[in-house]
Design an enzyme around this catalytic site. Structure first.
Site, short mmCIF file in Angstrom:
data_model
loop_
_atom_site.label_atom_id
_atom_site.label_comp_id
_atom_site.label_asym_id
_atom_site.label_seq_id
_atom_site.Cartn_x
_atom_site.Cartn_y
_atom_site.Cartn_z
N VAL A 1 40.50 44.75 39.90
CA VAL A 1 40.28 46.17 40.21
C VAL A 1 38.82 46.52 39.89
CG1 VAL A 1 40.98 48.54 39.71
CG2 VAL A 1 42.67 46.70 39.61
N HIS A 2 38.11 47.01 40.91
CA HIS A 2 36.70 47.40 40.75
C HIS A 2 36.35 48.39 41.85
CE1 HIS A 2 35.53 44.69 44.06
NE2 HIS A 2 36.47 43.91 43.59
N GLY A 3 35.12 48.80 41.92
CA GLY A 3 34.69 49.85 42.84
C GLY A 3 34.99 49.58 44.30
#
Length: 159
Positions: free
Chosen positions: A12-14
């Site tokens: 999970v990241h930008g």
């Protein structure tokens, strides 16, 4: 409904929060990873990275498959995130609804070679990829939804 199975070693990241989630209309992020499921710090940081209004579930791979195959969860619009080809292979074996796997990012590590600018595979990864291709799954490389799909099999054969 499974919207996408994505392999990305960052999970999970930008990119996931701001491009994939809205593009797919996802309401649930399912991180399937045995190690992260036991790590409270990583779970907390992923919770901070998820978009507002999106449910985040972090489960060991075996429990993720139970979730995906439970009829009461069929109305959820799920983006499955794994950080290895091995975990994606297991999810594909356990959830027959999956017909496509997105390769978003796997950094170079011991024994891995780049097959695209953002995806490095080991020989073991390539064996699992070959099996998924034999089964007729679409294996595509894209970092963000607006990128053109690249067929992973083609990228490997060009090496």
């Amino acid at each position: 409904m499974i919207k996408l199975l994505r392999i990305d070693d960052r999970l999970v990241h930008g990119q996931v929060a701001f491009t994939w989630v809205p593009s797919l209309g996802v309401d649930t992020l399912l991180v399937a990873n045995d190690k992260v499921a036991r790590d409270d710090f990583q779970k907390m940081t992923m919770g901070l990275a998820k978009p507002a209004g999106t449910k985040l579930l972090i489960k060991p791979v075996s429990e993720a498959m139970l979730f995906l195959n439970d009829d009461k969860n069929k109305s959820a619009k799920v983006l499955i995130l794994v950080n290895s080809v091995k975990d994606a292979f297991a999810i594909c074996n356990g959830a027959e609804e999956i017909r496509s796997v997105n390769f978003g990012g796997l950094r170079v590590r011991d024994g891995a070679t780049l097959v695209s600018k953002a995806v490095a595979l080991t020989n073991e990864d390539k064996e699992l990829v070959a099996e998924l291709l034999r089964r007729g799954l679409e294996l595509e490389v894209r970092q963000v939804p607006s990128d053109a799909k690249q067929k992973l099999g083609d990228l490997i054969s060009q090496q």
